[in-house]
Design an enzyme around this catalytic site. Sequence first.
Site, mmCIF file in Angstrom:
data_model
loop_
_atom_site.group_PDB
_atom_site.id
_atom_site.type_symbol
_atom_site.label_atom_id
_atom_site.label_comp_id
_atom_site.label_asym_id
_atom_site.label_seq_id
_atom_site.Cartn_x
_atom_site.Cartn_y
_atom_site.Cartn_z
ATOM 1 C CB CYS A 16 -0.899 -0.135 1.387
ATOM 2 S SG CYS A 16 -0.051 0.299 2.620
ATOM 3 C CG ASP A 17 2.081 5.400 -1.392
ATOM 4 O OD1 ASP A 17 3.227 5.282 -0.538
ATOM 5 O OD2 ASP A 17 1.728 6.170 -2.382
#
Length: 106
Positions: A16-17
């Site tokens: 994820c970011d």
Amino acid sequence: MSSIDGASVRKLVVACDAGMGSSVMLASQLRRELRTCPVTIEHHPVAAIPADADIVLCQAALAERARVGAPGAVVVGFRMFLGDPEVARVVAAVKQGGVVVGTTGG
């Protein structure tokens, strides 16, 4: 484009970011779905994917970054955290055997 046989997968990483928690929920869902398979499911930032990841699942917009950070892994980008056909395809391949082919990304 890279690929791996689903029966060979030992580590699947959800990358994820944004830090919104959706990817953590997806990792938890995958642990439940794949609980009978010899697969470790982990959650990591896209900038810190472990080198031993076999498959990286991430939002399609992050796929290129994931490929750079995990050149040995098959990267599969998805659009929706729940009910995405790319995620379902990976789960089916790991459970039933079959080839997982990386996606072209964003």
